[in-house]
Scaffold this motif. Structure first.
Motif, PDB file in Angstrom:
ATOM      1  N   MET A  67      12.938   5.900  -1.307  1.00  0.00           N
ATOM      2  CA  MET A  67      11.927   5.308  -0.421  1.00  0.00           C
ATOM      3  C   MET A  67      11.260   4.117  -1.099  1.00  0.00           C
ATOM      4  SD  MET A  67      10.391   8.801   1.340  1.00  0.00           S
ATOM      5  CE  MET A  67       8.782   8.148   1.446  1.00  0.00           C
ATOM      6  N   ILE A  68      10.948   4.247  -2.378  1.00  0.00           N
ATOM      7  CA  ILE A  68      10.334   3.140  -3.104  1.00  0.00           C
ATOM      8  C   ILE A  68      11.309   1.975  -3.202  1.00  0.00           C
ATOM      9  CG2 ILE A  68       9.460   2.403  -5.359  1.00  0.00           C
ATOM     10  CD1 ILE A  68       8.151   5.187  -5.582  1.00  0.00           C
ATOM     11  N   ASP A  69      12.585   2.253  -3.460  1.00  0.00           N
ATOM     12  CA  ASP A  69      13.594   1.190  -3.507  1.00  0.00           C
ATOM     13  C   ASP A  69      13.659   0.434  -2.186  1.00  0.00           C
ATOM     14  OD1 ASP A  69      14.284   1.742  -6.124  1.00  0.00           O
ATOM     15  OD2 ASP A  69      16.112   2.853  -5.601  1.00  0.00           O
ATOM     16  N   ARG A  70      13.646   1.167  -1.074  1.00  0.00           N
ATOM     17  CA  ARG A  70      13.687   0.528   0.248  1.00  0.00           C
ATOM     18  C   ARG A  70      12.480  -0.366   0.453  1.00  0.00           C
ATOM     19  NH1 ARG A  70      11.006   0.873   4.550  1.00  0.00           N
ATOM     20  NH2 ARG A  70       9.925   2.746   3.921  1.00  0.00           N
ATOM     21  N   GLN A  71      11.316   0.118   0.029  1.00  0.00           N
ATOM     22  CA  GLN A  71      10.097  -0.672   0.181  1.00  0.00           C
ATOM     23  C   GLN A  71      10.120  -1.921  -0.689  1.00  0.00           C
ATOM     24  OE1 GLN A  71       7.764   2.760  -0.750  1.00  0.00           O
ATOM     25  NE2 GLN A  71       7.068   3.039   1.355  1.00  0.00           N
ATOM     26  N   ILE A  72      10.646  -1.810  -1.896  1.00  0.00           N
ATOM     27  CA  ILE A  72      10.756  -2.969  -2.782  1.00  0.00           C
ATOM     28  C   ILE A  72      11.704  -3.998  -2.172  1.00  0.00           C
ATOM     29  CG2 ILE A  72      11.532  -3.762  -5.057  1.00  0.00           C
ATOM     30  CD1 ILE A  72       8.823  -2.260  -5.073  1.00  0.00           C
ATOM     31  N   LEU A  73      12.805  -3.551  -1.581  1.00  0.00           N
ATOM     32  CA  LEU A  73      13.721  -4.478  -0.911  1.00  0.00           C
ATOM     33  C   LEU A  73      13.032  -5.181   0.251  1.00  0.00           C
ATOM     34  CD1 LEU A  73      17.071  -2.467  -0.916  1.00  0.00           C
ATOM     35  CD2 LEU A  73      16.495  -4.489  -2.272  1.00  0.00           C
ATOM     36  N   GLU A  74      12.199  -4.463   0.978  1.00  0.00           N
ATOM     37  CA  GLU A  74      11.470  -5.079   2.090  1.00  0.00           C
ATOM     38  C   GLU A  74      10.483  -6.125   1.566  1.00  0.00           C
ATOM     39  OE1 GLU A  74       8.886  -4.030   6.101  1.00  0.00           O
ATOM     40  OE2 GLU A  74       9.647  -2.383   4.880  1.00  0.00           O
ATOM     41  N   ILE A  75       9.818  -5.835   0.452  1.00  0.00           N
ATOM     42  CA  ILE A  75       8.904  -6.815  -0.147  1.00  0.00           C
ATOM     43  C   ILE A  75       9.673  -8.077  -0.531  1.00  0.00           C
ATOM     44  CG2 ILE A  75       7.505  -7.289  -2.213  1.00  0.00           C
ATOM     45  CD1 ILE A  75       6.563  -4.322  -2.011  1.00  0.00           C
ATOM     46  N   ARG A  76      10.845  -7.908  -1.107  1.00  0.00           N
ATOM     47  CA  ARG A  76      11.675  -9.069  -1.481  1.00  0.00           C
ATOM     48  C   ARG A  76      12.079  -9.872  -0.251  1.00  0.00           C
ATOM     49  NH1 ARG A  76      15.430  -6.135  -6.014  1.00  0.00           N
ATOM     50  NH2 ARG A  76      13.846  -6.097  -7.644  1.00  0.00           N
ATOM     51  N   ASP A  77      12.433  -9.175   0.841  1.00  0.00           N
ATOM     52  CA  ASP A  77      12.784  -9.874   2.078  1.00  0.00           C
ATOM     53  C   ASP A  77      11.602 -10.674   2.615  1.00  0.00           C
ATOM     54  OD1 ASP A  77      15.420  -9.040   2.128  1.00  0.00           O
ATOM     55  OD2 ASP A  77      15.068  -7.406   3.558  1.00  0.00           O
ATOM     56  N   ILE A  78      10.414 -10.101   2.546  1.00  0.00           N
ATOM     57  CA  ILE A  78       9.219 -10.807   3.019  1.00  0.00           C
ATOM     58  C   ILE A  78       8.958 -12.033   2.152  1.00  0.00           C
ATOM     59  CG2 ILE A  78       6.701 -10.645   3.258  1.00  0.00           C
ATOM     60  CD1 ILE A  78       7.162  -7.656   4.063  1.00  0.00           C
ATOM     61  N   GLU A 131       0.830  -1.207   0.000  1.00  0.00           N
ATOM     62  CA  GLU A 131       0.000   0.000   0.000  1.00  0.00           C
ATOM     63  C   GLU A 131       0.868   1.262   0.000  1.00  0.00           C
ATOM     64  OE1 GLU A 131      -3.151   2.243  -0.567  1.00  0.00           O
ATOM     65  OE2 GLU A 131      -3.194   0.057  -0.600  1.00  0.00           O
ATOM     66  N   GLU A 132       1.968   1.250   0.764  1.00  0.00           N
ATOM     67  CA  GLU A 132       2.882   2.387   0.784  1.00  0.00           C
ATOM     68  C   GLU A 132       3.473   2.635  -0.604  1.00  0.00           C
ATOM     69  OE1 GLU A 132       5.786   1.467   3.767  1.00  0.00           O
ATOM     70  OE2 GLU A 132       4.403   1.869   5.424  1.00  0.00           O
ATOM     71  N   VAL A 133       3.858   1.570  -1.289  1.00  0.00           N
ATOM     72  CA  VAL A 133       4.417   1.707  -2.635  1.00  0.00           C
ATOM     73  C   VAL A 133       3.368   2.284  -3.580  1.00  0.00           C
ATOM     74  CG1 VAL A 133       5.288   0.438  -4.653  1.00  0.00           C
ATOM     75  CG2 VAL A 133       6.159  -0.085  -2.364  1.00  0.00           C
ATOM     76  N   ARG A 134       2.156   1.783  -3.487  1.00  0.00           N
ATOM     77  CA  ARG A 134       1.079   2.302  -4.340  1.00  0.00           C
ATOM     78  C   ARG A 134       0.866   3.801  -4.099  1.00  0.00           C
ATOM     79  NH1 ARG A 134      -2.706  -2.752  -3.238  1.00  0.00           N
ATOM     80  NH2 ARG A 134      -1.983  -4.088  -4.923  1.00  0.00           N
ATOM     81  N   GLU A 178       3.059   5.965  -2.852  1.00  0.00           N
ATOM     82  CA  GLU A 178       4.223   6.705  -3.337  1.00  0.00           C
ATOM     83  C   GLU A 178       4.159   6.879  -4.848  1.00  0.00           C
ATOM     84  OE1 GLU A 178       6.706   8.254  -1.795  1.00  0.00           O
ATOM     85  OE2 GLU A 178       6.013   7.693   0.192  1.00  0.00           O
ATOM     86  N   LEU A 179       3.803   5.812  -5.544  1.00  0.00           N
ATOM     87  CA  LEU A 179       3.725   5.896  -7.001  1.00  0.00           C
ATOM     88  C   LEU A 179       2.586   6.804  -7.445  1.00  0.00           C
ATOM     89  CD1 LEU A 179       4.455   2.188  -7.956  1.00  0.00           C
ATOM     90  CD2 LEU A 179       5.977   4.161  -8.232  1.00  0.00           C
ATOM     91  N   ALA A 180       1.471   6.749  -6.748  1.00  0.00           N
ATOM     92  CA  ALA A 180       0.327   7.587  -7.105  1.00  0.00           C
ATOM     93  C   ALA A 180       0.627   9.064  -6.865  1.00  0.00           C
ATOM     94  CB  ALA A 180      -0.908   7.172  -6.319  1.00  0.00           C
ATOM     95  N   ASN A 181       1.414   9.332  -5.832  1.00  0.00           N
ATOM     96  CA  ASN A 181       1.717  10.719  -5.477  1.00  0.00           C
ATOM     97  C   ASN A 181       3.028  11.216  -6.082  1.00  0.00           C
ATOM     98  OD1 ASN A 181      -0.584  10.888  -3.882  1.00  0.00           O
ATOM     99  ND2 ASN A 181       0.482  10.044  -2.109  1.00  0.00           N
ATOM    100  N   ALA A 182       3.666  10.390  -6.908  1.00  0.00           N
ATOM    101  CA  ALA A 182       4.996  10.727  -7.426  1.00  0.00           C
ATOM    102  C   ALA A 182       5.035  12.092  -8.102  1.00  0.00           C
ATOM    103  CB  ALA A 182       5.477   9.652  -8.394  1.00  0.00           C
ATOM    104  N   GLY A 183       3.996  12.461  -8.804  1.00  0.00           N
ATOM    105  CA  GLY A 183       4.000  13.736  -9.493  1.00  0.00           C
ATOM    106  C   GLY A 183       3.290  14.835  -8.742  1.00  0.00           C
ATOM    107  N   GLN A 184       2.860  14.579  -7.518  1.00  0.00           N
ATOM    108  CA  GLN A 184       2.046  15.544  -6.791  1.00  0.00           C
ATOM    109  C   GLN A 184       2.695  15.978  -5.480  1.00  0.00           C
ATOM    110  OE1 GLN A 184      -1.707  13.635  -6.273  1.00  0.00           O
ATOM    111  NE2 GLN A 184      -1.948  13.186  -8.433  1.00  0.00           N
ATOM    112  N   HIS A 185       3.987  16.130  -5.488  1.00  0.00           N
ATOM    113  CA  HIS A 185       4.675  16.510  -4.256  1.00  0.00           C
ATOM    114  C   HIS A 185       4.537  17.993  -3.978  1.00  0.00           C
ATOM    115  CE1 HIS A 185       6.455  12.638  -3.523  1.00  0.00           C
ATOM    116  NE2 HIS A 185       6.786  12.572  -4.792  1.00  0.00           N
ATOM    117  N   GLN A 186       4.732  18.333  -2.725  1.00  0.00           N
ATOM    118  CA  GLN A 186       4.648  19.731  -2.308  1.00  0.00           C
ATOM    119  C   GLN A 186       5.692  20.597  -3.000  1.00  0.00           C
ATOM    120  OE1 GLN A 186       4.995  19.618   1.901  1.00  0.00           O
ATOM    121  NE2 GLN A 186       3.010  18.673   2.221  1.00  0.00           N
ATOM    122  N   TYR A 187       6.820  19.992  -3.386  1.00  0.00           N
ATOM    123  CA  TYR A 187       7.857  20.796  -3.995  1.00  0.00           C
ATOM    124  C   TYR A 187       7.468  21.306  -5.376  1.00  0.00           C
ATOM    125  CZ  TYR A 187       9.373  16.734  -6.749  1.00  0.00           C
ATOM    126  OH  TYR A 187       9.428  15.666  -7.601  1.00  0.00           O
TER     127      TYR A 187
END
Length: 132
Positions: free
Chosen positions: A66-77, A25-28, A30-39
């Protein structure tokens, strides 16, 4: 293989499944908000100066990290689930001794017992750290 009871394995599977769903859900998000950041408000479509452009680049890189870290965690799981399926879960990959149930509940993707993990961290603590 460690001597985990069926009830303990069930508890660990539940923790793994819950964490997997959370990370997906976090990855989803992040990807959904990728173009909508405050910056985007800071830099607009055209950066006002190089500082604004640098800030935008840094925040985009942070999002990717952050997405890379989450993908690594998914692989660990997924790897932990495979170890459970193959009856290899709960055994330290270095010494072969059982990993304590309490450690597995706190960190269900653990591959090493506490003492081997401490030794691993001492040995590889400086790996991949750039130096001058």
């Amino acid at each position: 293989m460690s001597e985990l009871s069926q009830e303990q394995l069930t508890q660990i599977k539940e923790v793994l499944n819950q964490r997997y769903q959370t990370v997906i859900e976090e990855v989803r998000e992040e990807l959904a908000n990728a173009g909508q950041h405050q910056y985007i408000e800071i830099i607009g479509n055209v950066p006002a100066d190089s500082g604004d452009a640098s800030m935008g680049d840094m925040l985009a890189d942070l999002n990717a990290a952050m997405i890379d870290r989450q993908i690594l965690e998914i692989r660990d799981i997924e790897a932990a689930r495979l170890r459970i399926k193959n009856n290899e879960f709960g055994a330290c990959q270095d010494c072969g001794e059982g990993i304590a149930f309490e450690r597995l509940m706190a960190y269900p993707t653990a591959k090493r017992c506490i003492s081997c993990q401490q030794q691993y961290e001492k040995t590889y603590a400086t790996e991949n750290i750039p130096s001058l």
